[in-house]
Design an enzyme around this catalytic site. Structure first.
Site, mmCIF file in Angstrom:
data_model
loop_
_atom_site.group_PDB
_atom_site.id
_atom_site.type_symbol
_atom_site.label_atom_id
_atom_site.label_comp_id
_atom_site.label_asym_id
_atom_site.label_seq_id
_atom_site.Cartn_x
_atom_site.Cartn_y
_atom_site.Cartn_z
ATOM 1 N N SER A 263 0.843 -1.004 -0.204
ATOM 2 C CA SER A 263 0.058 0.177 0.263
ATOM 3 C C SER A 263 1.025 1.440 0.157
ATOM 4 O O SER A 263 1.858 1.155 -1.177
ATOM 5 C CB SER A 263 -1.258 -0.344 1.040
ATOM 6 N N ASP B 74 -9.987 -3.092 -5.770
ATOM 7 C CA ASP B 74 -9.220 -2.721 -4.967
ATOM 8 C C ASP B 74 -9.580 -1.160 -4.859
ATOM 9 O O ASP B 74 -9.402 -0.550 -5.875
ATOM 10 C CB ASP B 74 -7.478 -2.502 -4.829
ATOM 11 N N HIS C 170 -8.233 -4.956 -1.819
ATOM 12 C CA HIS C 170 -7.435 -4.008 -1.512
ATOM 13 C C HIS C 170 -6.030 -4.578 0.369
ATOM 14 O O HIS C 170 -4.988 -5.024 0.044
ATOM 15 C CB HIS C 170 -7.139 -2.262 -0.015
#
Length: 470
Positions: A322, A408, A442
Site C-alpha cells: 500500500s 481494490d 486492498h
C-alpha cells in the site's frame, strides 16, 4: 479523560501547543475550565526528580492512555497509594507501559495535588518487542495483566504486581500462544539505530534472525528489509509465525521504522519529518538503512554498529505494501543497484495522477496525508518523488513482484499495472512481474487458506531471488 477517585485525569495537547499528549488532573466539578487542569508531577519527596511532569507532551515520551487501579489492601502497616495508574505510550521508538503510584500531597497553583510517588517503566529481557495493557475487568486486583510479544516470543499475557512491577521473579505468565514446531532458543532479535544522511536523525531498526545465520554467511547474509512509513502508523517489533519459513532458511528479517510512521510519537509523522513537504525523508531513511546493511567499511566499532555490513546488494531484498509500496517504489528509483528483489503489494505508485483527480472517492481526504497537487508547491514536490514519474531509464533495476486487486478501492488495479509497464519499458535487468488478483480488494484474500497461499507465492519468489531455493 479518565476518572480517578475524585479527580479527572486529562490527556491533552494543550490546544495544539505540544507535539504529544500531556497528563493533567483536576478535581471533579472543575473540569469545565482548563485553567484548573494542572500537571501531574512527581512527588517533591522524590529527590532525584523533584516536581517534574510525568508526561509533559514533549518529543521524548508520548502518552496513549491510562487505566486506574485501586487494589484491596488488608495490611494496615503497609503503605497504600491513593491509586495506581497504568499508562501506555511510546519512548525511544518502542511501545511502553508505566506503573504509577498516585497520592494526594499539598496544594500548588502550578501542579495538581494528585502526584506520583513512584514511577516504573516496565522492562523486558528482549530489546525489540511490542507491549500493551491487556484485558483487566477488575481494577481491585493487586496486579495488571499486560499483553506482550516480541520478534522471537509469541503473544503472551503476563500478570505484573502493581506494588513491585520491576521484580521479574514476581511476574506470572498467564498464557502464551503455542506455535507448533517453533523453538524460541534458535532465534534472536536486536534493536539499534542508524544515522540518517542528515547526520542528526537516528532511525530505529529492529532485526530478527536465526542464531547461526551470521556464522554460515559472514558478510553475505540473505536479508529482507520491510517498511511502511505513512499515516503515523507504527510497525511494531511483534511476533509473526509467517516469517519462520524465511528465518529457518537463514534470512535476516529487518524492520525499518522510518519517518512518516508513529514510532517516535507524533513529531516522527508530522511535517517536516515524514509528511507533506517532508515525505522524502521516509524514502531517504529506508535507503540509508539499506546502505548501512550493505556497508563494506572495514574500520568500525562493532559494539556500536549492529547490523552494519551484514549483507551485499545481491542478497538484499525489500518489501512494502500500500503506502509501503510507495516507499519501495521511491527507494528503488533512488538506489536501483542497492537491492536484488522487491515486493510491492498493492502499491500506491501513481501518486500525482491519483491525487490530482478529485473525482476519485478517496482523493480529497488523502490530501491531508500527501498535500493537494492542485497547489503548485505540493505538485512539484510530489512529482519529484512519485515512482511513476521518476523511473531511471536504462538503469539496472532489481527484480520486482508487483501485486494488485481488481476490486481494490484504495489503490486501483491500474496503478501497479502502469508501474510494471513503466519499469519494463524503461529499465533493463531482472524480471518485472505483475500479479493481479481478479477477486481481491486492498487487503488481499480474506479466506485464511487463500491468504496463506498468497504468502507462500511471495516467499517462493523471494527465496528464488535470494538464491535459497533447494
Amino acid at each position: 479523560v479518565t476518572h480517578c477517585f475524585g479527580y479527572w485525569l486529562v490527556q491533552t495537547n494543550n490546544k495544539g501547543n505540544t507535539p504529544n499528549l500531556s497528563l493533567k488532573a483536576c478535581k471533579v466539578g472543575e473540569e469545565k475550565e482548563s485553567t484548573f487542569w494542572l500537571d501531574v508531577v512527581t512527588s517533591s519527596k522524590i529527590e532525584s526528580s523533584s516536581s517534574l511532569p510525568i508526561f509533559d507532551g514533549g518529543n521524548e515520551r508520548s502518552l496513549d492512555g491510562i487505566t486506574i487501579f485501586s487494589p484491596d489492601n488488608n495490611n494496615d502497616d503497609a503503605f497504600t497509594p491513593f491509586a495506581y495508574g497504568v499508562a501506555t505510550g511510546r519512548e525511544d521508538g518502542m511501545p511502553r507501559v508505566w506503573i504509577l503510584e498516585f497520592t494526594e500531597e499539598g496544594v500548588s497553583s502550578k501542579a495538581s495535588p494528585l502526584k506520583v510517588t513512584k514511577s516504573c517503566r516496565l522492562e523486558f529481557d528482549e530489546s525489540a518487542y511490542d507491549v500493551g495493557i491487556g484485558g483487566n475487568m477488575d481494577n481491585s486486583l493487586p496486579y495488571v495483566v499486560i499483553s506482550y510479544d516480541s520478534l522471537v516470543t509469541p503473544p503472551s499475557h503476563i500478570a505484573i504486581p502493581l506494588n513491585n512491577p520491576d521484580d521479574f521473579n514476581a511476574r506470572r505468565v498467564l498464557k502464551e500462544k503455542q506455535v507448533d514446531g517453533y523453538d524460541k532458543e534458535l532465534f534472536a532479535c536486536e534493536r539499534f539505530t542508524v544515522k540518517s544522511r542528515d547526520g542528526v536523525t537516528d532511525i530505529p531498526v529492529s532485526m530478527v534472525f536465526q542464531r547461526d545465520a551470521f556464522a554460515k554467511n559472514k558478510g553475505k547474509v540473505p536479508t529482507h528489509l520491510y517498511g511502511y512509513g505513512s499515516y503515523g502508523a507504527s510497525i511494531e517489533a511483534s511476533f509473526r509465525s509467517t516469517r519462520l519459513p524465511l528465518l529457518k532458511r537463514g534470512v535476516v528479517y529487518v524492520l525499518a521504522h522510518v519517518r512518516g510512521g508513529g514510532e517516535l510519537g507524533r513529531p516522527w509523522y508530522e511535517e517536516p519529518n515524514g509528511k507533506y513537504l517532508g515525505k522524502k525523508n521516509s524514502f531517504n531513511d529506508f535507503v540509508d538503512i539499506a546502505r548501512w546493511l550493505t556497508d563494506e567499511t572495514t574500520e568500525r566499532n562493532a559494539a556500536d554498529e549492529k547490523g552494519r555490513g551484514i549483507t551485499i546488494p545481491s542478497k538484499l531484498s525489500c518489501e512494502g505494501k500500500s503506502a509501503g509500496g510507495l516507499l519501495i517504489g521511491a527507494s528503488i528509483n533512488q538506489a536501483p543497484d542497492l537491492f536484488c528483489a522487491a515486493i510491492l503489494g498493492v502499491p500506491f505508485v501513481d501518486v500525482i495522477c491519483t491525487m490530482i483527480d478529485c473525482t476519485i472517492p478517496l482523493t480529497c481526504i488523502e490530501w491531508l496525508e500527501w498535500g493537494n497537487p492542485n497547489e503548485e508547491k505540493y505538485h512539484d514536490y510530489i512529482f519529484s518523488y512519485c515512482p511513476m514519474n521518476n523511473v531511471q531509464k536504462g538503469k539496472m533495476y532489481p527484480s520486482c513482484l508487483i501485486t494488485g486487486g481488481l476490486f481494490d478501492p484504495r489503490v486501483q488495479y491500474w496503478e501497479p499495472a502502469k508501474f510494471c509497464a513503466e519499469l519494463r519499458h524503461a529499465t533493463r535487468g531482472y524480471p518485472i512481474m505483475l500479479k493481479t488478483d481478479m477477486e481481491a480488494g486492498h487487503f488481499a484474500q480474506s479466506d485464511r487458506y487463500k491468504y496463506l497461499r498468497e504468502q507462500a507465492f511471495e516467499y517462493a519468489y523471494l527465496l528464488d531471488q535470494l538464491g535459497l531455493v533447494q
